[in-house]
Write an enzyme that holds these catalytic residues in place. Structure first.
Site, PDB file in Angstrom:
ATOM      1  N   GLU A  30       0.829  -1.209   0.000  1.00  0.00           N
ATOM      2  CA  GLU A  30       0.000   0.000   0.000  1.00  0.00           C
ATOM      3  C   GLU A  30       0.860   1.254   0.000  1.00  0.00           C
ATOM      4  O   GLU A  30       1.816   1.361   0.773  1.00  0.00           O
ATOM      5  CB  GLU A  30      -0.894  -0.010   1.240  1.00  0.00           C
ATOM      6  N   HIS A  31       0.521   2.180  -0.885  1.00  0.00           N
ATOM      7  CA  HIS A  31       1.247   3.445  -1.049  1.00  0.00           C
ATOM      8  C   HIS A  31       2.692   3.217  -1.487  1.00  0.00           C
ATOM      9  O   HIS A  31       3.572   4.048  -1.246  1.00  0.00           O
ATOM     10  CB  HIS A  31       1.194   4.284   0.233  1.00  0.00           C
ATOM     11  N   SER A  64     -24.593   7.129 -17.465  1.00  0.00           N
ATOM     12  CA  SER A  64     -24.330   6.197 -16.371  1.00  0.00           C
ATOM     13  C   SER A  64     -25.653   5.757 -15.767  1.00  0.00           C
ATOM     14  O   SER A  64     -26.463   6.598 -15.360  1.00  0.00           O
ATOM     15  CB  SER A  64     -23.463   6.843 -15.292  1.00  0.00           C
ATOM     16  N   GLY A 113     -17.493   3.691  -2.542  1.00  0.00           N
ATOM     17  CA  GLY A 113     -16.882   4.179  -1.315  1.00  0.00           C
ATOM     18  C   GLY A 113     -16.146   3.127  -0.519  1.00  0.00           C
ATOM     19  O   GLY A 113     -15.658   3.403   0.572  1.00  0.00           O
ATOM     20  N   LEU A 116     -12.497  -0.086  -3.444  1.00  0.00           N
ATOM     21  CA  LEU A 116     -12.232  -1.193  -4.358  1.00  0.00           C
ATOM     22  C   LEU A 116     -11.975  -0.710  -5.783  1.00  0.00           C
ATOM     23  O   LEU A 116     -11.998  -1.490  -6.730  1.00  0.00           O
ATOM     24  CB  LEU A 116     -13.403  -2.189  -4.330  1.00  0.00           C
ATOM     25  N   SER A 118     -13.457   1.584  -8.074  1.00  0.00           N
ATOM     26  CA  SER A 118     -14.447   1.683  -9.141  1.00  0.00           C
ATOM     27  C   SER A 118     -14.002   2.667 -10.219  1.00  0.00           C
ATOM     28  O   SER A 118     -14.331   2.485 -11.393  1.00  0.00           O
ATOM     29  CB  SER A 118     -15.799   2.122  -8.570  1.00  0.00           C
ATOM     30  N   SER A 119     -13.233   3.684  -9.844  1.00  0.00           N
ATOM     31  CA  SER A 119     -12.797   4.669 -10.841  1.00  0.00           C
ATOM     32  C   SER A 119     -11.858   4.039 -11.855  1.00  0.00           C
ATOM     33  O   SER A 119     -11.985   4.268 -13.067  1.00  0.00           O
ATOM     34  CB  SER A 119     -12.117   5.861 -10.163  1.00  0.00           C
ATOM     35  N   ASP A 163      -3.958   0.401  -9.466  1.00  0.00           N
ATOM     36  CA  ASP A 163      -5.374   0.103  -9.653  1.00  0.00           C
ATOM     37  C   ASP A 163      -5.701  -0.205 -11.106  1.00  0.00           C
ATOM     38  O   ASP A 163      -6.401  -1.175 -11.420  1.00  0.00           O
ATOM     39  CB  ASP A 163      -6.224   1.278  -9.176  1.00  0.00           C
TER      40      ASP A 163
END
Length: 372
Positions: A30-31, A64, A113, A116, A118-119, A163
């Protein structure tokens, strides 16, 4: 109404192609991605589906299902706002190669939110569809990089490559080991079921919004620490003790996390290859403590979820994603799942917090074309 039906209703014809791209869970690392380090994510079964047709007039129309029934029509890409910035950002990055425009209908089932990604799923779904329609011949990694650039430059979120790479490149039943500097990767078998284990996602339902400045602040601190140490990135720190002696305050803590987290990624891969899957739990715990104490990106809901999951019998647990909310992952024996859920739910109820959501994490395939 499905996405194809929504496309027909809005645009009066069938889409020319439909692509689906998944969200992701990060097992560990992570990071580290924007520090040129190592990550180990895997795709999840939830994702974003994009039904797309090319246009010849330069117009972009985007719909959307989750945002409403009316399509957003844009003559200038810079006019995009809100959720539309993500798909339109991909068009902007691809530039003249998709200058004809596009009609795009989107639908997604990634829990919002929950951290996970989504973007990234949205960006990769659109990028892969445009790659086919406009015969761009881009590789999955090139599409991931274009999607990352869209989020960096068009949305204003300075994320690393993890991601988008996980969404574009993942393989069913495997985690994706990615070197974020060289972009070399390999698929690592993630066989939990045969060992009576599973990854449980605990959606804390705590606010999760990375574009509010904290993520960018952490990245800037890492870059400043690297400059102080005279290295290209924190991935290049070899003597951690010496490096920490030259740093103070937050930069010292950020460096400690990044360097040790890279080591944890490599250790988890070694354990997975050796078949010692239950033993990765201790490294998940160590990762969370580092994210809490050194990188300072947890919130009480994340910490309580981790602590109560371990107390309930999980082999290990950690926050996943950028932090400041979102989800925890827990490595749990099949016969302990109900006990872990009950422990976390009780801890939340005791504090008057919203009931968390529990989701089973299965390593899914990356972006793929959908027949219709």
């Amino acid at each position: 109404m499905g996405v194809i039906e929504a496309f027909r209703a809005a645009f009066g014809a069938d889409p020319q192609t439909v692509w689906r791209a998944p969200g992701r869970v990060n097992l560990i690392g992570e990071h580290t991605d924007y520090n040129d380090g190592f990550v180990l994510p895997f795709a999840v079964p939830w994702g974003v589906t994009a039904a797309v047709s090319a246009r010849s007039d330069g117009l972009v129309r985007v719909l959307s299902e989750q945002a409403g029934d009316e399509p957003v029509t844009l003559e200038r890409l810079d006019d995009a706002k809100g959720w539309a910035r993500y798909p339109v950002g991909v068009l902007a990055v691809l530039g003249d190669r998709v200058g004809g425009g596009a009609d795009i209908a989107l639908t997604g089932d990634v829990p919002q939110g929950a951290g996970l990604s989504s973007s990234a799923a949205l960006e990769v779904a659109v990028a892969t569809a445009l790659n086919e329609l406009y015969h761009l011949d881009m590789t999955p990694m090139e599409l991931a990089l274009a999607s990352q650039k869209a989020e960096n430059n068009f949305v204003g979120m300075p994320c690393g490559i993890m991601d988008q790479a996980a969404s574009a490149l993942s393989k069913e039943g495997h985690a994706l080991f990615l070197d974020c500097r060289s972009l070399g990767f390999r698929h690592v078998p993630l066989d939990l079921a045969s060992r009576g284990l599973q990854i449980l996602i605990i959606d804390t339902r705590a606010h999760h919004e990375l574009a509010d400045g904290e993520y960018a602040k952490r990245r800037a601190e890492c870059e400043s620490a690297a400059r102080t140490l005279g290295v290209a990135s924190l991935r290049d720190v070899e003597d951690l003790a010496a490096a920490l002696g030259r740093l103070t305050g937050d930069e010292r803590k950020r460096t400690m996390h990044v360097v040790t987290e890279n080591h944890r990624v490599e250790a988890v891969i070694g354990l997975l290859r050796a078949g010692a899957v239950p033993e990765i739990g201790a490294l998940l715990n160590a990762s969370h403590l580092s994210l809490r104490d050194q990188f300072e990106v947890t919130v009480p809901e994340l910490d309580v979820a981790v602590e109560s999951a371990v107390r309930g019998g999980a082999r290990g647990a950690r926050m996943t994603g950028g932090g400041f909310g979102g989800s925890v992952i827990a490595l749990v024996a099949d016969d302990r799942v109900d006990q872990v859920k009950a422990s976390v739910s009780a801890a939340y109820a005791e504090r008057g917090w919203t009931e968390p959501r529990f989701l089973p994490a299965v390593a899914a395939a990356g972006a793929h074309r959908v027949g219709f």
